[in-house]
Design a protein around this motif. Structure first.
Motif, PDB file in Angstrom:
ATOM      1  N   VAL A 103       0.862  -1.214  -0.040  1.00 40.66           N
ATOM      2  CA  VAL A 103       0.198  -0.033  -0.181  1.00 40.66           C
ATOM      3  C   VAL A 103       0.883   1.385   0.086  1.00 40.66           C
ATOM      4  O   VAL A 103       0.590   2.416  -0.425  1.00 40.66           O
ATOM      5  CB  VAL A 103      -1.008  -0.262   1.102  1.00 40.66           C
ATOM      6  N   ALA A 104       2.046   1.142   0.543  1.00 40.48           N
ATOM      7  CA  ALA A 104       2.808   2.345   0.603  1.00 40.48           C
ATOM      8  C   ALA A 104       3.441   2.410  -0.893  1.00 40.48           C
ATOM      9  O   ALA A 104       3.367   3.730  -1.271  1.00 40.48           O
ATOM     10  CB  ALA A 104       4.308   2.063   1.722  1.00 40.48           C
ATOM     11  N   ALA A 105       3.781   1.500  -1.466  1.00 43.50           N
ATOM     12  CA  ALA A 105       4.213   1.471  -2.873  1.00 43.50           C
ATOM     13  C   ALA A 105       3.228   2.134  -3.873  1.00 43.50           C
ATOM     14  O   ALA A 105       3.632   2.760  -4.844  1.00 43.50           O
ATOM     15  CB  ALA A 105       4.670   0.169  -3.518  1.00 43.50           C
ATOM     16  N   CYS A 106       1.795   2.234  -3.402  1.00 42.20           N
ATOM     17  CA  CYS A 106       0.958   2.797  -4.114  1.00 42.20           C
ATOM     18  C   CYS A 106       0.532   3.903  -3.619  1.00 42.20           C
ATOM     19  O   CYS A 106      -0.207   4.840  -4.144  1.00 42.20           O
ATOM     20  CB  CYS A 106      -0.417   1.926  -4.000  1.00 42.20           C
ATOM     21  N   GLY A 107       1.319   4.805  -2.872  1.00 37.77           N
ATOM     22  CA  GLY A 107       1.221   6.252  -2.315  1.00 37.77           C
ATOM     23  C   GLY A 107       0.580   6.415  -1.146  1.00 37.77           C
ATOM     24  O   GLY A 107       0.368   7.721  -0.455  1.00 37.77           O
ATOM     25  N   ALA A 108       0.122   5.676  -0.404  1.00 40.34           N
ATOM     26  CA  ALA A 108      -0.474   5.973   1.016  1.00 40.34           C
ATOM     27  C   ALA A 108       0.521   5.724   2.122  1.00 40.34           C
ATOM     28  O   ALA A 108       1.605   5.201   1.892  1.00 40.34           O
ATOM     29  CB  ALA A 108      -1.632   5.010   1.331  1.00 40.34           C
ATOM     30  N   ALA A 109       0.417   6.194   3.398  1.00 47.19           N
ATOM     31  CA  ALA A 109       1.338   6.166   4.422  1.00 47.19           C
ATOM     32  C   ALA A 109       0.782   5.161   5.241  1.00 47.19           C
ATOM     33  O   ALA A 109      -0.655   5.346   5.532  1.00 47.19           O
ATOM     34  CB  ALA A 109       1.445   7.461   5.294  1.00 47.19           C
ATOM     35  N   VAL A 110       1.299   3.999   5.707  1.00 50.67           N
ATOM     36  CA  VAL A 110       0.867   2.928   6.655  1.00 50.67           C
ATOM     37  C   VAL A 110       1.404   2.915   7.865  1.00 50.67           C
ATOM     38  O   VAL A 110       2.464   2.078   7.806  1.00 50.67           O
ATOM     39  CB  VAL A 110       0.970   1.518   5.733  1.00 50.67           C
ATOM     40  N   PRO A 111       0.627   3.542   8.833  1.00 50.87           N
ATOM     41  CA  PRO A 111       1.247   3.293  10.203  1.00 50.87           C
ATOM     42  C   PRO A 111       0.603   2.035  10.861  1.00 50.87           C
ATOM     43  O   PRO A 111      -0.382   2.110  11.372  1.00 50.87           O
ATOM     44  CB  PRO A 111       0.861   4.579  10.971  1.00 50.87           C
ATOM     45  N   GLN A 112       1.522   1.089  10.821  1.00 49.72           N
ATOM     46  CA  GLN A 112       0.835  -0.372  11.258  1.00 49.72           C
ATOM     47  C   GLN A 112       1.448  -0.689  12.728  1.00 49.72           C
ATOM     48  O   GLN A 112       2.405  -1.165  13.016  1.00 49.72           O
ATOM     49  CB  GLN A 112       1.050  -1.222  10.273  1.00 49.72           C
ATOM     50  N   LEU A 113       0.424  -0.349  13.568  1.00 49.86           N
ATOM     51  CA  LEU A 113       0.859  -0.567  14.958  1.00 49.86           C
ATOM     52  C   LEU A 113       0.399  -2.113  15.145  1.00 49.86           C
ATOM     53  O   LEU A 113      -0.878  -2.234  15.021  1.00 49.86           O
ATOM     54  CB  LEU A 113       0.096   0.314  16.043  1.00 49.86           C
TER      55      LEU A 113
END
Ligand code: URA
Length: 425
Positions: free
Chosen positions: A99-109
């Protein structure tokens, strides 16, 4: 206000007032309400439930017990995913960098495994050097530079839930829809993500054993997220059989890397892509193409950068358990059932999971599945390989698998379940 009157209200099937809820959560977090009082209240809630207003207030009180994170300084929209937990559920590993590679920021706690379900942090810790614990500044830095981070939630986030979840775990009060919904959503809302996709598992290997309960849990959580301004959707997904072909920490990392390399089992790939599309949609990135990011190597590139940024070596060999034991098919025919709970429990008994929070896990322990429900099998062919550093546990693990593997005549009709069963939101 006192704990006994709050307990009596719920014991007698009454509705807790907002003041009672605010007080009891705050007083329990501060240590003024004793564990035995909170465990009595949790059991009263387990037995008598809470209505939507009570759940909303309970969640808000748990959010208010700690800090809230703020990602507004990031240039990209934030999107997160939460799974209610299953066997072989390694989806976070390929999903966050994809998902990061597609442009979103993913804060996965993420959390650690407890009981028969695995934990994302335990899986990633099988990568030499990888660190789960980051300061808030380090976490933001990885998010800014890589786009995704998978790390442990800090102690300041929803501390009331940390205390209460540990208590529920030892008092038989985990499987309560109001308590699960408020526990998960308090952490996710405090984390500060703009959008959230919930993967609500249904089946023997999940908290929710049937679709009706899963629907109720999903719609409760979607309602809580939406009320707090988080764009929230839920997918109900199958957990009658393990996801993919591995259950266990290093084994699941290996399978996740296969998915990032463009291969891997089709159920893992399908669910990763379905969740990625929902996350990107919720984040407003409707034109992004996650299938392309898997195929062209950009998701793999993000994975390698994310692991490296957290001290890990993406090229290091993964740990392998010292001993293996193969279970073979007892007859020829169709594999009609491979029960998720049985496989999860067996993997846990082999050392992949822990009984208490402080127990260590074995990185190499777990189970490989050589066939999945619907496959034709031949008597004597390998069905499962059990891996452990403690071979004295093989018999104990095999006992967990008893009755969990069913083979029918080769013409037994078999209807394959789709991995995504429903969408709510
Ligand atoms: N996961 C959580 O974080 N809380 C629960 O209550 C159950 C699963």
């Amino acid at each position: 206000m006192d704990a006994i009157s709050v307990i009596r209200t719920k014991r007698d099937r009454g509705e807790l007032t907002p003041e009672q809820i605010d007080w009891v959560i705050d007083a329990y977090t501060r240590g003024e309400v004793a564990h035995e009082q909170m465990s009595s209240l949790a059991m009263a809630i387990f037995l008598n439930g809470m209505n939507r207003q009570e759940i909303a207030r309970w969640t808000a009180a748990m959010i208010a017990s700690g800090e809230r994170m703020d990602f507004s300084s990031l240039a990209r929209p934030t999107a997160d995913k939460h799974s209610t937990g299953g066997v072989g559920d390694k989806i976070t590993l390929p999903l966050a960098p994809l998902v990061a590679a597609c442009g979103a920021a993913v804060p996965q706690l993420s959390g650690r495994g407890l009981g028969h379900t695995g934990g994302t942090l335990d899986k990633l810790e099988s990568i030499p050097g990888w660190r789960a614990t980051l300061s808030n500044d380090e976490m933001l830095d990885v998010l800014r530079t890589v786009g995704s981070v998978i790390c442990a939630a800090g102690d300041g986030l929803a501390p009331a839930d940390k205390k209460l979840y540990a208590l529920r775990d030892v008092t038989g009060t985990v499987e309560s829809i109001p308590l699960i919904a408020s526990s998960i959503m308090s952490k996710k809302i405090a984390e500060g993500t703009g959008s959230l996709v919930l993967d609500v598992k249904v089946g023997s290997g999940a908290f929710m054993k049937n679709l009706d309960d899963a629907r109720e849990l999903a719609s409760t959580m979607v309602g809580l997220g939406t009320d707090h301004g988080v764009r929230t959707v839920a997918l109900l997904t199958d957990m009658a059989t393990p996801l993919g072909r591995t259950a266990g920490n290093a084994l699941e990392v290996r399978e996740s890397v296969e998915v990032l390399a463009g291969g891997g089992p089709s159920d893992v790939v399908d669910l990763t892509l379905a969740l990625a599309r929902e996350m990107l949609d919720a984040a407003g990135l409707k034109d992004a193409d996650p299938a392309k990011a898997l195929a062209d190597g950009s998701a793999m590139d993000h994975w390698r950068r994310m692991i490296t940024a957290q001290g890990g070596d993406p090229d290091a060999a993964l740990p392998v358990a010292r001993e293996q034991h193969t279970v073979t098919a007892s007859a020829s025919g169709v594999l009609t059932s491979l029960d998720a709970y049985a496989v999860g429990l067996a993997a846990w008994r082999l050392g992949a999971g822990r009984a208490r929070k402080e127990d260590p896990v074995q990185a190499g322990a777990g189970i490989e599945l050589h066939a999945k429900p619907g496959d034709q099998v031949t008597a004597g062919q390998p069905l499962l390989t059990l891996h452990t550093d403690t071979p004295e546990k093989f018999d104990y693990a095999l006992a967990a698998l008893d009755g969990g593997v069913e083979i029918g005549a080769s013409d037994t009709p078999f209807e394959a379940q789709p991995v995504v069963l429903e969408r709510i939101g």
